[in-house]
Write a protein that holds these residues in place. Sequence first.
Motif, PDB file in Angstrom:
ATOM      1  N   LEU A 484       0.710  -1.226   0.060  1.00  0.00           N
ATOM      2  CA  LEU A 484       0.024  -0.078  -0.066  1.00  0.00           C
ATOM      3  C   LEU A 484       0.928   1.371  -0.053  1.00  0.00           C
ATOM      4  O   LEU A 484       1.903   1.371   0.438  1.00  0.00           O
ATOM      5  N   SER A 488      -3.301   5.594   2.021  1.00  0.00           N
ATOM      6  CA  SER A 488      -4.236   4.581   2.000  1.00  0.00           C
ATOM      7  C   SER A 488      -5.106   4.244   3.397  1.00  0.00           C
ATOM      8  O   SER A 488      -4.516   4.639   4.172  1.00  0.00           O
ATOM      9  N   PRO A 503      -3.529   2.179   7.741  1.00  0.00           N
ATOM     10  CA  PRO A 503      -4.732   1.830   6.941  1.00  0.00           C
ATOM     11  C   PRO A 503      -6.139   1.097   6.953  1.00  0.00           C
ATOM     12  O   PRO A 503      -6.205   0.194   6.297  1.00  0.00           O
ATOM     13  N   LEU A 511      -0.853  -5.656   8.920  1.00  0.00           N
ATOM     14  CA  LEU A 511       0.406  -5.086   8.723  1.00  0.00           C
ATOM     15  C   LEU A 511       1.264  -5.134   9.942  1.00  0.00           C
ATOM     16  O   LEU A 511       2.470  -5.101  10.004  1.00  0.00           O
ATOM     17  N   THR A 570       6.780  -3.942   6.427  1.00  0.00           N
ATOM     18  CA  THR A 570       5.959  -5.009   5.850  1.00  0.00           C
ATOM     19  C   THR A 570       5.864  -6.404   6.954  1.00  0.00           C
ATOM     20  O   THR A 570       6.777  -6.365   7.775  1.00  0.00           O
ATOM     21  N   TYR A 580       3.576  -1.316   3.614  1.00  0.00           N
ATOM     22  CA  TYR A 580       3.010   0.140   3.600  1.00  0.00           C
ATOM     23  C   TYR A 580       4.138   1.137   3.237  1.00  0.00           C
ATOM     24  O   TYR A 580       5.001   0.961   4.309  1.00  0.00           O
ATOM     25  N   GLY A 582       4.971   4.729   3.256  1.00  0.00           N
ATOM     26  CA  GLY A 582       4.539   6.022   3.635  1.00  0.00           C
ATOM     27  C   GLY A 582       5.227   7.352   3.167  1.00  0.00           C
ATOM     28  O   GLY A 582       5.047   8.452   3.627  1.00  0.00           O
TER      29      GLY A 582
END
Length: 681
Positions: A484, A488, A503, A511, A570, A580, A582
Amino acid sequence: MTQNTPSPPSATIRFGCAWYPEHWPESRWDADLDLMVAAGMNVVRVGEFAWSSLEPQPDRFTADWLERAIARAAAHGLATVIGTPTAAPPAWLTTRHPEVLRVGPDGRVHRHGKRCHFDPLHPVYLQHCRRIAGWLAERFGSHQAVIGWQIDNEFSDLSHGPVAANAFRHFLRRRFSDLDQLNRAWSGAYWSLAYDTWDQIEPPDFRGGDHPGLLAAWRDFATEAWTAYAVNQAEVIRVHAGSRQFVTTNATFEFARQDSHVLFAGLDLCAADVYLGSGAPLVHLDPGWMGVYLAAARGVKQAPFWVMETQPGTIDWFAANPAMDPGEVRRMVFHQIAHGADAVLFWQWRSAPNCQEQYHGCLIGQGGRPRPIYDEVATVGAELRQLAPLLASTSVQASVAVLWTYRDRGLIDSRRLHQGFDPWRHLRDQYAALRRQGIDVDVTSPWSQLDGYRLCLAPHLAMLDPALEERLLAYVAAGGILILGPRSGTRDPDASLLPSDPPGDRLGAALGGHVRESYCLTSPLTLAGDIAGSADIWGEWLEADAPDTVVNLRFGPEHPWLAGKPAMLTRNHGRGRIGYLGTWPDEPTLAALAAWLCDLAGVSRPWAPLPPGIEVSGRRLRGRASKGAGDRQQGVHIVINHSATGHVLPVPFPVIDAFTGAPLGTTLHLAAGALAVLIGE
């Protein structure tokens, strides 16, 4: 969410143009058709603006000229796609029924003399559209030379008149059980925005400050309205059209005006109009900008598509409109074919003597002679004719996808928070970084079939609902890798802030992390970890919540809030991995990250690393790629050098030059602007 039915690969590669025989004396037709054939063309599109020529007065239809034009084209070996002429209603219609004229967001009524000056929701206009489309289909539905139908032309904006406003209110009443539910969903207590009656709700005026819930609903309403508009004509066409005739429409604006995955669900194939400026004000071919649009067109049905319009050298809508360089049109067409286009048609053959688009590029000049670009187009036509047996019935087989939605794009575009946070550019940057690895990449909806992808990137999957979360988590649990991107999991389908940290509850739990805070960046920040690089535009302070969550990237010391904070997380989930990212890494950093992710996902990169400006694409005869063992079937590889310097590329497996039939060896020499078509694994 509507699921698209994939369209099968075409057994024929089509190459042609938009032709307007009604603009010219019939005595000129054969000369034009001879030139089309000499340019290697095998298809024309006709009729999409010809309503006044087909019905010059109410109920006085005249299609004999069109039948003769189709017959003459067929005699030259050219198939025909008929466009329904409803993008340009005749003067008698708008004079008799001024109520069908489009009303702009500013309340001004559009006048006759332009195009798209109609209200696609008005029942009177819909009745006339259905009538002319049905009459054409009855006349040509069994015509052997007619292979397809294009409904209207480039669906644009909705009217903001009373019919549209009332239809929008009915749409909202179907979405919300009552006004109390709408007011709660839209936080009506804020600014005393709560509505007392449905009639108080007006369409957005797009002057700034429109309510995010109103905008989100209007975007969904636009998709529903234009889909119904297409269905209105498709239904009556299919009553008369044979099964060998496809029905489509031609999308534009990089799918920004409607949800293409919904719009094309009931149509037979996706078609798009693709110009150099698609997505950015570019006057020369950029394989990232055009490529992401083409991949998105392929991703609508996860299948081959048509480029219904592309430019023959120049356009006429930028502040400056220079010609494409010699060889650039050839590269552009092969770029489009490489991305899965089964047809490429130029707009247009010849300009009408007096019209708004007099100065748009075309293939035949005002004196009737071919323009300089014609010779290059003819070269491409000859090459495609030679390659057609290899390309026919093939499709692009990608094991990596970039996920996007029309709703997320519209939401972020209306609230960028940083002028540089262009959601289409964000999509393009991640797509281009993956393409630098020498792999094919789909651009598709998270509601598409994902089980064939080893790796999916979702650059900004802002709007979440439980069904989408479940779908994404099932993909990861089954072995996929999902990354992501920033912003998100921040909103629900009504554009309200979710009552959880991004998220979202379920994705965040998988996550093992969340977003603590988001920051608009005014200068680049360094990144360190599994790769090193820099990022700009946007940064998010991530926090790991589970002991097995891995911090893959951290921000450098430059930002007072983000210094040393996690920039990427991760974690394993089931048989797969969720991550994710960022922030918005720069181009070199994204390329390094794409390589790292491909290796993590086990995605083969035999052509990597590619030099800047080089792209490699493949088309194969088999079905969708799977996450199983590698497929060693023969494929067609199109290698294009978009750069101004020559390159020597290692060839990772035995190949044959498709043009000469000769084995190539272990290296490929590509001069500046050159391309190669190879047959190999």
